[in-house]
Scaffold this motif. Structure first.
Motif, PDB file in Angstrom:
ATOM      1  N   MET A 267       9.575   0.108   2.174  1.00  0.00           N
ATOM      2  CA  MET A 267       9.999   0.012   0.773  1.00  0.00           C
ATOM      3  C   MET A 267       9.648  -1.352   0.197  1.00  0.00           C
ATOM      4  O   MET A 267       9.197  -1.450  -0.956  1.00  0.00           O
ATOM      5  CB  MET A 267      11.501   0.268   0.653  1.00  0.00           C
ATOM      6  N   ALA A 268       9.804  -2.411   0.978  1.00  0.00           N
ATOM      7  CA  ALA A 268       9.434  -3.752   0.507  1.00  0.00           C
ATOM      8  C   ALA A 268       7.933  -3.836   0.241  1.00  0.00           C
ATOM      9  O   ALA A 268       7.507  -4.438  -0.752  1.00  0.00           O
ATOM     10  CB  ALA A 268       9.853  -4.803   1.533  1.00  0.00           C
ATOM     11  N   LEU A 269       7.128  -3.226   1.101  1.00  0.00           N
ATOM     12  CA  LEU A 269       5.688  -3.196   0.887  1.00  0.00           C
ATOM     13  C   LEU A 269       5.349  -2.444  -0.389  1.00  0.00           C
ATOM     14  O   LEU A 269       4.513  -2.889  -1.181  1.00  0.00           O
ATOM     15  CB  LEU A 269       4.978  -2.539   2.078  1.00  0.00           C
ATOM     16  N   PHE A 270       6.007  -1.317  -0.613  1.00  0.00           N
ATOM     17  CA  PHE A 270       5.770  -0.545  -1.829  1.00  0.00           C
ATOM     18  C   PHE A 270       6.137  -1.343  -3.080  1.00  0.00           C
ATOM     19  O   PHE A 270       5.390  -1.338  -4.062  1.00  0.00           O
ATOM     20  CB  PHE A 270       6.561   0.764  -1.790  1.00  0.00           C
ATOM     21  N   VAL A 271       7.261  -2.028  -3.046  1.00  0.00           N
ATOM     22  CA  VAL A 271       7.690  -2.827  -4.196  1.00  0.00           C
ATOM     23  C   VAL A 271       6.693  -3.957  -4.469  1.00  0.00           C
ATOM     24  O   VAL A 271       6.334  -4.217  -5.623  1.00  0.00           O
ATOM     25  CB  VAL A 271       9.117  -3.374  -3.981  1.00  0.00           C
ATOM     26  N   GLN A 272       6.211  -4.617  -3.421  1.00  0.00           N
ATOM     27  CA  GLN A 272       5.217  -5.676  -3.604  1.00  0.00           C
ATOM     28  C   GLN A 272       3.923  -5.122  -4.173  1.00  0.00           C
ATOM     29  O   GLN A 272       3.312  -5.730  -5.056  1.00  0.00           O
ATOM     30  CB  GLN A 272       4.945  -6.390  -2.280  1.00  0.00           C
ATOM     31  N   LEU A 273       3.491  -3.972  -3.677  1.00  0.00           N
ATOM     32  CA  LEU A 273       2.269  -3.354  -4.187  1.00  0.00           C
ATOM     33  C   LEU A 273       2.430  -2.964  -5.647  1.00  0.00           C
ATOM     34  O   LEU A 273       1.522  -3.175  -6.461  1.00  0.00           O
ATOM     35  CB  LEU A 273       1.926  -2.129  -3.336  1.00  0.00           C
TER      36      LEU A 273
ATOM     37  N   VAL B 234      -4.479   4.908  -2.031  1.00  0.00           N
ATOM     38  CA  VAL B 234      -3.684   3.854  -1.395  1.00  0.00           C
ATOM     39  C   VAL B 234      -2.228   3.961  -1.843  1.00  0.00           C
ATOM     40  O   VAL B 234      -1.308   3.914  -1.012  1.00  0.00           O
ATOM     41  CB  VAL B 234      -4.261   2.458  -1.720  1.00  0.00           C
ATOM     42  N   ILE B 235      -2.026   4.109  -3.137  1.00  0.00           N
ATOM     43  CA  ILE B 235      -0.657   4.229  -3.667  1.00  0.00           C
ATOM     44  C   ILE B 235       0.021   5.476  -3.094  1.00  0.00           C
ATOM     45  O   ILE B 235       1.183   5.424  -2.672  1.00  0.00           O
ATOM     46  CB  ILE B 235      -0.663   4.275  -5.211  1.00  0.00           C
ATOM     47  N   GLN B 236      -0.704   6.583  -3.062  1.00  0.00           N
ATOM     48  CA  GLN B 236      -0.124   7.824  -2.546  1.00  0.00           C
ATOM     49  C   GLN B 236       0.238   7.697  -1.067  1.00  0.00           C
ATOM     50  O   GLN B 236       1.278   8.182  -0.635  1.00  0.00           O
ATOM     51  CB  GLN B 236      -1.083   8.997  -2.753  1.00  0.00           C
TER      52      GLN B 236
ATOM     53  N   GLY C  63     -12.443   5.608  -8.944  1.00  0.00           N
ATOM     54  CA  GLY C  63     -11.117   5.017  -9.077  1.00  0.00           C
ATOM     55  C   GLY C  63     -10.063   5.688  -8.216  1.00  0.00           C
ATOM     56  O   GLY C  63      -8.926   5.274  -8.212  1.00  0.00           O
ATOM     57  N   SER C  64     -10.415   6.733  -7.502  1.00  0.00           N
ATOM     58  CA  SER C  64      -9.422   7.460  -6.728  1.00  0.00           C
ATOM     59  C   SER C  64      -8.995   6.703  -5.462  1.00  0.00           C
ATOM     60  O   SER C  64      -8.018   7.086  -4.831  1.00  0.00           O
ATOM     61  CB  SER C  64      -9.950   8.841  -6.350  1.00  0.00           C
ATOM     62  N   VAL C  65      -9.698   5.654  -5.082  1.00  0.00           N
ATOM     63  CA  VAL C  65      -9.311   4.866  -3.906  1.00  0.00           C
ATOM     64  C   VAL C  65      -7.944   4.226  -4.147  1.00  0.00           C
ATOM     65  O   VAL C  65      -7.080   4.245  -3.272  1.00  0.00           O
ATOM     66  CB  VAL C  65     -10.381   3.800  -3.587  1.00  0.00           C
ATOM     67  N   PHE C  66      -7.744   3.684  -5.340  1.00  0.00           N
ATOM     68  CA  PHE C  66      -6.451   3.080  -5.671  1.00  0.00           C
ATOM     69  C   PHE C  66      -5.352   4.126  -5.621  1.00  0.00           C
ATOM     70  O   PHE C  66      -4.271   3.884  -5.071  1.00  0.00           O
ATOM     71  CB  PHE C  66      -6.523   2.430  -7.055  1.00  0.00           C
ATOM     72  N   LYS C  67      -5.630   5.295  -6.175  1.00  0.00           N
ATOM     73  CA  LYS C  67      -4.654   6.382  -6.156  1.00  0.00           C
ATOM     74  C   LYS C  67      -4.328   6.781  -4.716  1.00  0.00           C
ATOM     75  O   LYS C  67      -3.170   7.023  -4.385  1.00  0.00           O
ATOM     76  CB  LYS C  67      -5.198   7.582  -6.914  1.00  0.00           C
TER      77      LYS C  67
END
Length: 104
Positions: free
Chosen positions: A82-88, A38-40, A32-36
């Motif tokens: 920031m827009a990409l982060f908000v969408q994610l 990507v977010i990081q 599950g660390s792949v999601f982490k």
């Protein structure tokens, strides 16, 4: 009239430096660390772009920035990241809410 001017130093030199290499050096413990990761990486991208905007604003305000368009470009990049982060974030919350509605 004797004028002694002191050079203005940027604030980011006095702040502690973020070490982004520690995230890459840690071993991957779970699948599950792949999601982490990507977010990081998205969060780090937002931080870096905001820092770049702050540096360019400082350089422009002190007259050290030769091309003021660089500030506009950096601000556009920061806005896009920031827009990409908000969408994610919205997609992740939507997926979590869908998963929480599933009854087993």
């Amino acid at each position: 009239m004797d004028m002694n001017f002191q050079r203005i130093s940027p604030l980011w030199d006095s702040f502690p430096v973020r070490n982004t290499d520690t995230v890459q050096q840690q071993p991957k413990a779970t699948e599950g660390s792949v999601f982490k990761d990507v977010i990081q990486s998205v969060i780090d991208n937002v931080r870096e772009s905001e820092d770049d905007v702050a540096k360019k604003e400082y350089l422009l305000s002190t007259g050290q920035l030769d091309n003021p368009v660089e500030l506009s470009i950096a601000a556009s990049k920061a806005e896009a990241s920031m827009a990409l982060f908000v969408q994610l974030r919205d997609k992740a919350l939507s997926a979590y809410s869908e998963l929480s509605r599933i009854s087993l």
